[in-house]
Structures are given as C-alpha cells and as structure tokens.
Design a protein around this motif. Structure first.
Motif, PDB file in Angstrom:
ATOM      1  N   VAL A 133       0.865  -1.180   0.000  1.00 34.82           N
ATOM      2  CA  VAL A 133       0.000   0.000   0.000  1.00 34.82           C
ATOM      3  C   VAL A 133       0.897   1.224   0.000  1.00 34.82           C
ATOM      4  N   GLY A 134       0.702   2.107  -0.970  1.00 30.89           N
ATOM      5  CA  GLY A 134       1.497   3.321  -1.055  1.00 30.89           C
ATOM      6  C   GLY A 134       2.763   3.178  -1.858  1.00 30.89           C
ATOM      7  N   ASP A 135       3.113   1.966  -2.295  1.00 29.60           N
ATOM      8  CA  ASP A 135       4.266   1.751  -3.169  1.00 29.60           C
ATOM      9  C   ASP A 135       3.782   1.490  -4.581  1.00 29.60           C
ATOM     10  N   LEU A 136       4.599   1.879  -5.537  1.00 33.56           N
ATOM     11  CA  LEU A 136       4.285   1.593  -6.932  1.00 33.56           C
ATOM     12  C   LEU A 136       4.721   0.169  -7.273  1.00 33.56           C
ATOM     13  N   VAL A 137       3.891  -0.519  -8.032  1.00 35.89           N
ATOM     14  CA  VAL A 137       4.242  -1.843  -8.537  1.00 35.89           C
ATOM     15  C   VAL A 137       4.224  -1.778 -10.050  1.00 35.89           C
ATOM     16  N   ARG A 138       5.369  -2.043 -10.643  1.00 33.67           N
ATOM     17  CA  ARG A 138       5.469  -2.015 -12.107  1.00 33.67           C
ATOM     18  C   ARG A 138       4.951  -3.347 -12.648  1.00 33.67           C
ATOM     19  N   LEU A 139       3.767  -3.315 -13.241  1.00 33.28           N
ATOM     20  CA  LEU A 139       3.117  -4.528 -13.717  1.00 33.28           C
ATOM     21  C   LEU A 139       3.604  -4.959 -15.088  1.00 33.28           C
ATOM     22  N   PHE A 140       3.947  -3.964 -15.928  1.00 29.06           N
ATOM     23  CA  PHE A 140       4.137  -4.275 -17.337  1.00 29.06           C
ATOM     24  C   PHE A 140       4.998  -3.196 -17.961  1.00 29.06           C
ATOM     25  N   GLN A 141       5.842  -3.568 -18.904  1.00 22.37           N
ATOM     26  CA  GLN A 141       6.647  -2.571 -19.611  1.00 22.37           C
ATOM     27  C   GLN A 141       6.451  -2.718 -21.107  1.00 22.37           C
ATOM     28  N   PHE A 142       6.116  -1.597 -21.763  1.00 18.81           N
ATOM     29  CA  PHE A 142       5.968  -1.568 -23.207  1.00 18.81           C
ATOM     30  C   PHE A 142       7.318  -1.181 -23.784  1.00 18.81           C
ATOM     31  N   ILE A 156      -4.651   5.295   3.205  1.00 22.67           N
ATOM     32  CA  ILE A 156      -5.778   5.930   3.895  1.00 22.67           C
ATOM     33  C   ILE A 156      -5.506   7.411   4.149  1.00 22.67           C
ATOM     34  N   ASP A 157      -4.228   7.771   4.394  1.00 26.67           N
ATOM     35  CA  ASP A 157      -3.895   9.160   4.701  1.00 26.67           C
ATOM     36  C   ASP A 157      -3.468   9.964   3.479  1.00 26.67           C
ATOM     37  N   SER A 158      -3.719   9.449   2.283  1.00 27.28           N
ATOM     38  CA  SER A 158      -3.348  10.187   1.068  1.00 27.28           C
ATOM     39  C   SER A 158      -4.146  11.484   0.962  1.00 27.28           C
ATOM     40  N   CYS A 174       1.967  10.856 -17.190  1.00 26.91           N
ATOM     41  CA  CYS A 174       1.196   9.812 -16.509  1.00 26.91           C
ATOM     42  C   CYS A 174      -0.285   9.923 -16.849  1.00 26.91           C
ATOM     43  N   VAL A 175      -0.919   8.769 -17.039  1.00 28.26           N
ATOM     44  CA  VAL A 175      -2.334   8.718 -17.381  1.00 28.26           C
ATOM     45  C   VAL A 175      -3.018   7.671 -16.510  1.00 28.26           C
ATOM     46  N   LEU A 176      -4.099   8.068 -15.854  1.00 28.77           N
ATOM     47  CA  LEU A 176      -4.904   7.118 -15.071  1.00 28.77           C
ATOM     48  C   LEU A 176      -5.841   6.387 -16.021  1.00 28.77           C
ATOM     49  N   VAL A 177      -5.726   5.056 -16.061  1.00 29.54           N
ATOM     50  CA  VAL A 177      -6.518   4.283 -17.018  1.00 29.54           C
ATOM     51  C   VAL A 177      -7.569   3.407 -16.354  1.00 29.54           C
ATOM     52  N   GLY A 178      -7.475   3.203 -15.050  1.00 30.01           N
ATOM     53  CA  GLY A 178      -8.469   2.349 -14.409  1.00 30.01           C
ATOM     54  C   GLY A 178      -8.386   2.419 -12.898  1.00 30.01           C
ATOM     55  N   ILE A 179      -9.503   2.117 -12.257  1.00 28.48           N
ATOM     56  CA  ILE A 179      -9.573   2.032 -10.800  1.00 28.48           C
ATOM     57  C   ILE A 179     -10.205   0.696 -10.442  1.00 28.48           C
ATOM     58  N   ILE A 180      -9.597  -0.005  -9.493  1.00 31.54           N
ATOM     59  CA  ILE A 180     -10.208  -1.226  -8.968  1.00 31.54           C
ATOM     60  C   ILE A 180     -10.676  -0.926  -7.550  1.00 31.54           C
ATOM     61  N   ARG A 181     -11.987  -1.049  -7.353  1.00 32.00           N
ATOM     62  CA  ARG A 181     -12.581  -0.738  -6.046  1.00 32.00           C
ATOM     63  C   ARG A 181     -13.543  -1.853  -5.678  1.00 32.00           C
ATOM     64  N   ASP A 182     -13.374  -2.404  -4.501  1.00 27.50           N
ATOM     65  CA  ASP A 182     -14.207  -3.530  -4.055  1.00 27.50           C
ATOM     66  C   ASP A 182     -14.167  -4.668  -5.064  1.00 27.50           C
ATOM     67  N   GLU A 183     -12.947  -4.898  -5.619  1.00 24.36           N
ATOM     68  CA  GLU A 183     -12.682  -5.986  -6.558  1.00 24.36           C
ATOM     69  C   GLU A 183     -13.401  -5.811  -7.890  1.00 24.36           C
ATOM     70  N   LYS A 184     -13.865  -4.593  -8.180  1.00 23.06           N
ATOM     71  CA  LYS A 184     -14.544  -4.327  -9.452  1.00 23.06           C
ATOM     72  C   LYS A 184     -13.813  -3.217 -10.200  1.00 23.06           C
ATOM     73  N   GLU A 195     -11.023   7.088  -3.567  1.00 23.55           N
ATOM     74  CA  GLU A 195     -11.298   6.597  -2.220  1.00 23.55           C
ATOM     75  C   GLU A 195     -10.056   5.902  -1.664  1.00 23.55           C
ATOM     76  N   ALA A 196      -9.956   5.882  -0.339  1.00 25.31           N
ATOM     77  CA  ALA A 196      -8.854   5.184   0.315  1.00 25.31           C
ATOM     78  C   ALA A 196      -8.871   3.708  -0.076  1.00 25.31           C
ATOM     79  N   LEU A 197      -7.685   3.178  -0.332  1.00 23.89           N
ATOM     80  CA  LEU A 197      -7.462   1.776  -0.709  1.00 23.89           C
ATOM     81  C   LEU A 197      -7.948   1.455  -2.118  1.00 23.89           C
ATOM     82  N   ASP A 198      -8.294   2.477  -2.903  1.00 26.73           N
ATOM     83  CA  ASP A 198      -8.499   2.253  -4.331  1.00 26.73           C
ATOM     84  C   ASP A 198      -7.194   1.761  -4.944  1.00 26.73           C
ATOM     85  N   GLU A 199      -7.288   0.823  -5.880  1.00 28.49           N
ATOM     86  CA  GLU A 199      -6.119   0.407  -6.650  1.00 28.49           C
ATOM     87  C   GLU A 199      -6.149   1.155  -7.972  1.00 28.49           C
ATOM     88  N   LEU A 200      -5.165   1.995  -8.192  1.00 26.86           N
ATOM     89  CA  LEU A 200      -5.112   2.810  -9.401  1.00 26.86           C
ATOM     90  C   LEU A 200      -4.152   2.177 -10.404  1.00 26.86           C
TER      91      LEU A 200
END
Length: 233
Positions: A133-142, A156-158, A174-184, A195-200
């Motif tokens: 939480v709060g760290d960047l995770v590099r999922l994929f590289q183009f 939570i304190d962001s 940087c471009v925000l392309v999706g949010i995962i909230r409540d596993e959706k 929202e707090a704990l959103d996965e961006l």
C-alpha cells in the motif's frame, strides 16, 4: 484483425481461443502439433511447420497480418520469430512470451519485440500488488514506447482521498486508465472521487514514477519505492 500465434502449447491455444472469441482471424503455427492438439482450437487455421524458417512465415502470409504472438516455451524461438517478423515482413506489432526471467533483457526492439510478457514477472507483481500500500508496482513494460503500466494502492492518509479524478495533479507523462474498487474495475470519469485503498492503474514513463507516487501518496518522492519483479530498477 489477422493474428499469427506461434506455438500450440496451452498458452498459445488459450491466446488463440480468446482472440477468436473476440472476432479475430487466427493462424497457429507449430512444428509438432498433431490432430488432437489442433482439434482443441478448431476455428483457427493451422500450419504444421517450423516458424523459424522464412519459407514457413511466407507460406503463412505473414505480410498480411497485423500482429504476431510468439508463445512457445522456448525463448530462442520466440526471439528469432519476432526478429524475422519485424525485419523480413514488416509486422506492426509483435508480442513475445518470456519463459526464463534471465532472458528478459533480450526481449526488446533490437530483437523485434514490441511487448514482452513474462509470466514470472506478472505473478510476482500480483503478489507485491496485494501487499504493497502506497508503493508503486510495475506490472508491465511496453518496450517500444518505453512506458510502463504501474499500480498503486491509495493509502488511507493520502491527500487525494475524496479528490475528483479530473482534479488530480498527475505528472504530464502519466495517465490514469483504471480504478479497482471492491474488486470491481471502474473506468475513471473526471468527477469520480478517489477513495482510500483504491487500486489505481496508470501508464507512465519510468522517469515519472517517483513523482507520480509522491503525488498520489503525499510522501516525498525519494521515499517512493517501485517494485519491479524483473529487478530492472
């Protein structure tokens, strides 16, 4: 879209089946495929030949396809076919499977690879994504565009909790392309509040990752860690 998939193992067949379900025309090339294996993807065209031979790729009509997917379990084959597809047939996009993480450094534009997909990298990234939480995770590289897909879970304190997407002061790269909230998954609109704990999920350049993390967490850039499963950071 016409796609050539090289390799008829479980990975190649799964990719081909998914592409066919999405309405694409697929040709599978495999040197060792038998009738039983080809029967598992009956809606694909099949060519039983060595994809590392230019004559095979010519017979496949490679110049008429938009994408080549190299999905064999042999990194050498995936590299050779990617290079031939680019240099001999001018394919617009190549996607190559990386089997051994130690070979990942070779899967770049020098070998004709536009996108390298490493199963070990992705699985490690998903593990880190679940606990960081709060760290960047590099999922994929183009590889060609030198851009990355990164994930960050909003602490939570962001200072951005409650801020609308349209008001986020993201770095230009940087471009925000999706949010995962409540596993959706959510397609972010400009009026959607973070929202707090959103996965961006974001697209970014490697150089902008620390600045991005600082914006989203409110922490100094030097405190932002980027987890890169391939160890290339």
């Amino acid at each position: 879209m016409r796609v050539v998939v090289v390799g008829a193992g479980s990975v190649g067949r799964s990719i081909a089946s998914e592409l066919i379900l999405r309405g694409h025309q697929v040709l599978i090339i495999d040197k060792y495929a038998d009738e039983n294996r080809s029967g598992l993807v009956p809606d694909a065209s099949w060519l039983l030949a060595d994809a590392c031979e230019i004559s095979t790729l010519s017979e496949a009509g490679l110049e008429t396809c938009e994408v080549v997917v190299c999905a064999t379990g042999d990194d050498k084959v995936n590299l050779v076919v990617s290079l031939l597809a680019k240099t001999e047939f001018g394919i617009n996009r190549t996607v190559a499977r990386v089997n051994n993480p130690r070979n990942e450094w070779m899967f770049d534009e020098a070998w004709g690879v536009d996108v390298a997909v490493s199963t070990p990298r992705l699985m490690t990234a998903l593990v880190e994504e679940a606990v960081s939480v709060g760290d960047l995770v590099r999922l994929f590289q183009f590889q060609q565009g030198k851009a990355t897909m990164v994930e960050i879970t909003v602490p939570i304190d962001s200072p951005n909790v409650g801020v609308a997407v349209g008001q986020l002061q993201l770095p230009p790269e940087c471009v925000l392309v999706g949010i995962i909230r409540d596993e959706k998954p959510i397609a972010p609109g400009q009026y959607d509040a973070i929202e707090a704990l959103d996965e961006l999920l974001l697209l970014a350049t490697p150089e902008a990752e620390q600045s991005l993390g600082a914006v989203l967490t409110g922490r100094p850039a030097e405190q932002i860690r980027t987890h890169s499963p391939a160890g290339d950071d």
